[in-house]
Design a protein around this motif. Sequence first.
Motif, short mmCIF file in Angstrom:
data_model
loop_
_atom_site.label_atom_id
_atom_site.label_comp_id
_atom_site.label_asym_id
_atom_site.label_seq_id
_atom_site.Cartn_x
_atom_site.Cartn_y
_atom_site.Cartn_z
N GLU A 5 0.82 -1.21 0.00
CA GLU A 5 0.00 0.00 0.00
C GLU A 5 0.86 1.27 0.00
O GLU A 5 0.50 2.27 -0.61
CB GLU A 5 -0.96 0.01 1.19
N PHE A 7 3.58 1.70 -1.47
CA PHE A 7 4.02 1.89 -2.84
C PHE A 7 2.89 2.48 -3.69
O PHE A 7 3.10 3.37 -4.51
CB PHE A 7 4.52 0.55 -3.37
N TYR A 8 1.64 2.01 -3.44
CA TYR A 8 0.51 2.58 -4.17
C TYR A 8 0.34 4.06 -3.83
O TYR A 8 -0.05 4.86 -4.67
CB TYR A 8 -0.78 1.82 -3.85
N LEU A 10 2.78 6.06 -3.11
CA LEU A 10 3.83 6.75 -3.88
C LEU A 10 3.36 6.99 -5.32
O LEU A 10 3.50 8.10 -5.86
CB LEU A 10 5.12 5.92 -3.87
N VAL A 11 2.78 5.94 -5.93
CA VAL A 11 2.28 6.09 -7.31
C VAL A 11 1.19 7.16 -7.35
O VAL A 11 1.19 8.05 -8.21
CB VAL A 11 1.74 4.75 -7.84
N VAL A 14 2.70 10.59 -7.11
CA VAL A 14 3.30 11.00 -8.37
C VAL A 14 2.23 11.51 -9.33
O VAL A 14 2.39 12.57 -9.96
CB VAL A 14 4.09 9.82 -9.01
N PHE A 15 1.09 10.80 -9.40
CA PHE A 15 -0.01 11.26 -10.27
C PHE A 15 -0.52 12.63 -9.82
O PHE A 15 -0.82 13.50 -10.64
CB PHE A 15 -1.17 10.25 -10.25
N PHE A 45 -5.92 6.18 -6.17
CA PHE A 45 -4.88 5.22 -5.77
C PHE A 45 -4.71 5.21 -4.26
O PHE A 45 -4.53 4.16 -3.66
CB PHE A 45 -3.54 5.58 -6.44
N SER A 48 -8.03 4.03 -2.37
CA SER A 48 -8.26 2.59 -2.53
C SER A 48 -7.74 1.78 -1.34
O SER A 48 -8.28 0.72 -1.04
CB SER A 48 -7.56 2.09 -3.80
N SER A 49 -6.70 2.27 -0.67
CA SER A 49 -6.14 1.54 0.48
C SER A 49 -7.22 1.25 1.50
O SER A 49 -7.28 0.16 2.07
CB SER A 49 -5.04 2.37 1.16
N THR A 136 7.05 -8.83 -6.12
CA THR A 136 7.36 -8.42 -7.49
C THR A 136 7.03 -6.95 -7.72
O THR A 136 7.86 -6.20 -8.25
CB THR A 136 6.56 -9.28 -8.49
N ILE A 137 5.83 -6.52 -7.29
CA ILE A 137 5.48 -5.11 -7.55
C ILE A 137 6.29 -4.19 -6.65
O ILE A 137 6.67 -3.10 -7.06
CB ILE A 137 3.96 -4.85 -7.41
N LEU A 140 9.53 -3.76 -8.36
CA LEU A 140 9.43 -2.80 -9.47
C LEU A 140 9.47 -1.37 -8.94
O LEU A 140 10.14 -0.50 -9.50
CB LEU A 140 8.12 -3.06 -10.23
N SER A 144 12.47 1.30 -9.49
CA SER A 144 12.27 2.57 -10.18
C SER A 144 12.85 3.73 -9.38
O SER A 144 13.44 4.64 -9.96
CB SER A 144 10.78 2.82 -10.39
#
Lengths: 322, 240
Positions: A5, A7-8, A10-11, A14-15, A45, A48-49, A136-137, A140, A144
């Motif tokens: 979560e 990481f989500y 962070l994404v 960024v958006f 994003f 959603s958590s 895995t995610i 990633l 990045s």
Amino acid sequence: MIKAEWFYWLVGAVFLVMAAQMLRDGSNPRRYGTAAFWGLLGAGFVYSSWVVSGAAPAEPLGAAVLVMVCLAAFGFTGRGRVRTTTGAERAASAARLGNKLFLPALTIPVVAMVCAVLVKKVHLGGGPLLEEGSETILGLGIGSVVALVIGMAVLGERRISVPLHAGRSMLEAMGWALLLPQLLATLGSIFQASGVGEQVGRITSAVLPDGMIHVAVVVYCVGMALFTIVMGNAFAAFPVMTAAIGWPVLIEAGGGNPAAVLAMGMLAGFCGTLCTPMAANFNIVPAALLELKDQYGPIKAQLPTAGVLLVCDIVLISLFAF
Amino acid sequence: MIVLIGVLVVIVGFATKRNPLLVVGVAGIATGLLGGLSPREVLAAFGEGFASSRAVTIFAITLPVIGLLERHGLQEQARNVIHRFAGLTTGRFLTLYLGLRQLTAALGLNSLGGPAQTVRPLVAPMAEGAFEKRHGPLSGRAREKVRSFSSSADTVGLFFGEDCFLAVGSILLITGFVNTTYDQHLEPLQLALWAIPMAVCAFLVHGARLLRLDRTLAREAGTGPGGSAQVLTGAEEATK
């Protein structure tokens, strides 16, 4: 423990930062709609958590998704002028930096791989360092961030706004294609909840003649592929087709080897995934990322391969599973 | 039967090239309402679907660094590197990538490749560079083709490699579904072994098509596959 979560978030952040940049981008004729689209995406994003944990209702998020759909579908989003380097500048920069340019680019997959294979086993304070099932995610994401740090160091770039602007240009160029895979995943679950799967299973087993095992193999494989083309996902097709034909007809009545029938049955579904715009993350998103004029370009490149492989699959099951 | 109207909406929508977001949104709302969900439940379905599928969008996090590197000539350098390998044509290079993608996916290393991580910054420019070294600049149509095939090499390699790995989602789905529904004891290893023949077929079929791409491109560019830039007779027909 590092959680997926985070990481989500962070994404999402960024958006949101990109949306703020878009709002002030005077070169974009539709900057308000564009900023609203990416802002809602970023906020979604993060929100959603709490939807996933059950702490917040999903309805507001659903409404936000539909607003995003309308913004993109009715032409309220656009793109600003891209401030980038010229071809000559790039060639000069490539000549100067040489293979050092590959270092950050290769950092992403290497770190992702190390996380998925090695860091996965690291335990800290009684729990795994990376959230289980999300290695895995997370890899990633960590890859990045590390790549960005290395990249800015290698290139001597100090301003974080420069890579963010570069990434934003690519996202604006992709536009709605970025949201499509998530929307399709939603459609798949709505299809499932409304019983579309059972209907398709019923129709396929209705066209199946009795006692002809090789015809049943063809129906099973073609059914897997067609169902996957409709749903965009072989995972949704597999339980339905296996319950309708694979298990009762091929394995129980026909005496087929379960491992062979089911493993290759799933691959028949993968042949369908190669042909369908419904599998947007594999077929439509690459077209957008590669800035193709024909959004079906990758599908056209894959279609003949998928057809031949489906025939191979049917032949292999017929020969080796019985 | 009425729930299948959603499927029809999707097919008609995609076939008539409406905006895909709109098509999928309308199909979802229609199917949900026809399937007996209340409008509120449809909204909740969209929200939950978005929340639980965020993983497919996270590749966006790689774009800032990729964009930064592209500004400094990453794609140009990828072309320069490919020029050093004299024997590597577009088709041979993509076949090599297909095989590597299959092998690494079979070892469980799925995230080693992908459209954002490798295809856009490295594979597609290298595939284009390999062609341009022999035949000069790509035409718009040929460029589309090379890029489409670059993406296809990545996707086919992933699909027909990953199932040879024991712990991949699709294998676990099969064992999970069959072992609970039919009270069986299927082992992931048995399933993974049966995926190998199809992996070989995929390499042969798609590899052959990638190698044939060289000839198609050479014909469309109006030059022979030998690499010299002379225009063959009948090139006017071939390039129109």
